[in-house]
Enzyme design. Structure first.
Site, mmCIF file in Angstrom:
data_model
loop_
_atom_site.group_PDB
_atom_site.id
_atom_site.type_symbol
_atom_site.label_atom_id
_atom_site.label_comp_id
_atom_site.label_asym_id
_atom_site.label_seq_id
_atom_site.Cartn_x
_atom_site.Cartn_y
_atom_site.Cartn_z
ATOM 1 N N SER A 236 -3.398 -19.475 12.228
ATOM 2 C CA SER A 236 -3.305 -20.618 13.115
ATOM 3 C C SER A 236 -1.907 -21.246 13.048
ATOM 4 C CB SER A 236 -4.410 -21.610 12.726
ATOM 5 O OG SER A 236 -4.748 -22.453 13.782
ATOM 6 N N ASP A 468 -10.198 -16.947 21.515
ATOM 7 C CA ASP A 468 -9.873 -17.946 20.492
ATOM 8 C C ASP A 468 -9.725 -19.310 21.161
ATOM 9 O OD1 ASP A 468 -8.423 -19.620 18.608
ATOM 10 O OD2 ASP A 468 -7.861 -17.783 17.548
ATOM 11 N N HIS A 496 -11.938 -18.378 16.038
ATOM 12 C CA HIS A 496 -10.536 -18.652 15.727
ATOM 13 C C HIS A 496 -10.073 -17.772 14.587
ATOM 14 C CE1 HIS A 496 -6.829 -20.711 15.386
ATOM 15 N NE2 HIS A 496 -7.140 -21.505 14.392
#
Length: 527
Positions: A236, A468, A496
Site C-alpha cells: 500500500s 483493489d 487490498h
C-alpha cells in the site's frame, strides 16, 4: 488518503482515504485514466542522491545497533538515530525504533528484509511482530533477518499525537456530508482542531515526516544493519516509500516488492478521486456477492449492484438524520460517518464481507449499530478502553506534507462534488469532503507529484490487484510504467494487496524473486 492492510491479517495498516486523511488528486471533468496520463506528463522525475555519503551524515551511517529483548519472544529491538532535518543535520536527531527476528535457517542468510504495512502511519514493528515475522513463508523467514522500522512520527518512533481519546471519538463522529452552512462550519472546525492539536504536539517534527525523509532514514538503517543493498516488501503506502527509496538510491535497491502500488505522479485531488472510484469498484463486487446470500439486507438475488448502492446510500441518509444505538460503553451512537467507515473497512478484504452483511443486517433491521461500530473502530485502531493508536495522526501528518492540499476551501469541494459522485454515488460526497483536511494543516507541504524512474536499479516487482479498493489497479500499471526496471505482477481478484492472501501463483512468484532473485516476466497475471 489511507492505504491499509487487510482486517483479518492485521490492524496495523495504512489507508489512502481519509476521514481526515486523504491524499488527493485533481479533477477537470475528464476520465481518471486520461487525466492521470496528462498529470504524469507534467511531473518531473525524482532525482537520485549522490552515491557518496556527506560528511555530516557519516556518524549516522556508522551506527551499530545495540539489540535488546523486545518483550516478544523471538524478536529483538534497537534504536537508530537519524537527523531531524537532512538539510541541517546539526538541528537534532529523530530516534527510530527498529525490530528484527533473525533468520531461522536452514540455508544461506540473504541479509535483512525490511517490511512496511502501509498507512502512512501503520506500525511496521507491530506488523512484523503480529504477522510478517511469524506468518511470512517459512523459506523467506529462514533466509532473511525480518526487520521493521517504525517511520519517524509513527508508533514507537517519536509518534505524533493530535487528540486524546474523547476528542478523537468526537472527531470520528463529525458529519462529513454537510447539508448546510452550520454543518460545513462544524466540519471545518473539526479539521482545524485536529490540525492545531498535531501542531501543538510536535511543531518541529511535523515539518520533517515526509516520505522522502523516511526513505532516507531507511538507508541509514540499511547501513546500520550491515547490508550493501536494501531488500524490502512494502504494501500500500509502503510501495510509495519503497519506490521513493529506489528513486533516491537506485544502486542500493536490492530485491524490492511493491504490493498494492501507489502512483507517485498524481496530485492530491486526483489521488482521492481515483481512490474513490476504487472503493466503488470494490463495493460493486461486494454488492454482487451480497445479493447471492439470503441474509443480504441491501437487496434480493436479482437486485442490480446500482440499486444495492442506492439502498446503502439511503441507509446512510437515515443515519445522518437519526443515529442508532450501539451499546457502546462510552455512549457512542452509529452516525453516518462511522457507518461509512465501517463499510469501507470491510472493502479491504473480501474475507470481511460476511461480517459486513451481518453488521448491516443488525443495523438496518434491528436498529443495532454495534457491528458497524466495531468495523469502524478496527479501521481507526481504537481499543476497547477508548484509546487510539497514532495511525490517524501520522497519516495526516505525512499526507499533508507530501502533497499540496486537494482542496483549499469548502467552495472548492462543492465544485468537485459532481466528479466524485459520478465515480461513486455511494461514497463520492463523503470522500470529497474528507479530502479537505489538509487545507488547514499548520505546516506547508514540502513534496510534489513526481514520477519515479529509479534508473540503475535492479528488477523491482510491482504488484496490483484488479479490484483493489484503496490502491486502484491503474496505479500499479502507472508505477510499473515509470520505474525503469519494473516487472508488473497482476492478481485478478478482490481486496487490498495480494502477497500472502491465498494465491499460490502470487506467493510462489514473489518467493522465487526474494529467495533466488528471479523476477517474474513483466505482465504475468495470477488469479
Amino acid at each position: 488518503m489511507h492505504t491499509r492492510r487487510t482486517l483479518r491479517r492485521t490492524r496495523t495498516a495504512g489507508c489512502l482515504l481519509a476521514a481526515a486523511l486523504l491524499v488527493s488528486g485533481c479533477s477537470s471533468g475528464s476520465t481518471p485514466s486520461t487525466a492521470s496520463s496528462a498529470a504524469e506528463e507534467r511531473t518531473t522525475a525524482l532525482a537520485a542522491l549522490p552515491r557518496s555519503t556527506p560528511a555530516a551524515l557519516t556518524p549516522y551511517y556508522e551506527q551499530k545497533p545495540s539489540w535488546r529483548d523486545c518483550g516478544v519472544p523471538g524478536f529483538q529491538c534497537a534504536t537508530v538515530k537519524a537527523p531531524l532535518d537532512y538539510a541541517d543535520p546539526s538541528a537534532g536527531d529523530v530516534r527510530l525504533a527498529v525490530a528484527r527476528k533473525k533468520a531461522t535457517g536452514p540455508g544461506k542468510r540473504l541479509g535483512s528484509l525490511l517490511v512496511n504495512p502501509g498507512g502512512p502511519g501503520g506500525s511496521a514493528i507491530g506488523y512484523l511482530q503480529s504477522y510478517a515475522g511469524i506468518g511470512y513463508p517459512a523459506g523467506v523467514r529462514a533466509r532473511y533477518d525480518m526487520v521493521a522500522v517504525d517511520p519517524r512520527g509513527v508508533a514507537r518512533s517519536e509518534p505524533v499525537e493530535c487528540l486524546d481519546g474523547p476528542e478523537m471519538d468526537a472527531y470520528t463522529q463529525t458529519d462529513v456530508t454537510p447539508d448546510d452552512a452550520k454543518e460545513t462550519d462544524a466540519l471545518v472546525a473539526a479539521y482545524k482542531e485536529f490540525a492545531e492539536g498535531c501542531g501543538a504536539d510536535a511543531p518541529k517534527l511535523l515539518r520533517h515526516v515526509s516520505t522522502v525523509e523516511t526513505a532516507r532514514d531507511m538507508d541509514i538503517v540499511r547501513a546500520a544493519l550491515g547490508d550493501e543493498k536494501l531488500n524490502y516488501v512494502g504494501a500500500s503506502y509502503g510501495t510509495f516509500l519503497g519506490a521513493t527509496y529506489a528513486g533516491l538510491f537506485p544502486t542500493r535497491a536490492g530485491r524490492l516488492v511493491l504490493d498494492g502500488a501507489m502512483d507517485p505522479s498524481l496530485p492530491a485531488r486526483r489521488l482521492n478521486l481515483e481512490q474513490t472510484a476504487g472503493f466503488d469498484t470494490a463495493f460493486t463486487a461486494f454488492a454482487k456477492d451480497c445479493v447471492r446470500h439470503g441474509d443480504c439486507p441491501l437487496g434480493g438475488r436479482n437486485t442490480p449492484a446500482g440499486q444495492v448502492g442506492k439502498n446503502l446510500k439511503a441507509f446512510f441518509t437515515d443515519l445522518d438524520a437519526r443515529p442508532i444505538p450501539t451499546g457502546d460503553a462510552d455512549g457512542r451512537r452509529l452516525t453516518e460517518s462511522l457507518a461509512t467507515i465501517g463499510v469501507i473497512a470491510a472493502m479491504y478484504d473480501e474475507g470481511a464481507w460476511q461480517q459486513l452483511r451481518e453488521a448491516l443486517t443488525a443495523a438496518m433491521k434491528e436498529n443495532d449499530g454495534a457491528g458497524l461500530l466495531l468495523l469502524a473502530d478496527s479501521y481507526y485502531e481504537r481499543d476497547a478502553d477508548g484509546g487510539y493508536t497514532n495511525l490517524m495522526f501520522a497519516n495526516a501528518a505525512v499526507n499533508c506534507l507530501d502533497l499540496p492540499p486537494a482542496f483549499g476551501s469548502p467552495d472548492e469541494v462543492r465544485a468537485a462534488l459532481p466528479d466524485f459522485e459520478e465515480v461513486s454515488p455511494v461514497f463520492g460526497e463523503g470522500f470529497a469532503w474528507m479530502a479537505l483536511n489538509c487545507a488547514y494543516w499548520p505546516v506547508r507541504a514540502t513534496g510534489e507529484p513526481q514520477r519515479i524512474e529509479a534508473k540503475g536499479a535492479g528488477p523491482i516487482v510491482v504488484v496490483g490487484t484488479t479490484r483493489d479498493p484503496a490502491t486502484p489497479y491503474r496505479w500499479a500499471e502507472a508505477l510499473a510504467g515509470q520505474l525503469s526496471s519494473a516487472r508488473l505482477l497482476t492478481y485478478e481478484g478482490d481486496g487490498h494487496t495480494a502477497y500472502g492472501r491465498g494465491s499460490d501463483c502470487i506467493d510462489s512468484t514473489i518467493n522465487a524473486y526474494l529467495l533466488r532473485g528471479t523476477p517474474p516476466a513483466d505482465g504475468k497475471r495470477c488469479s
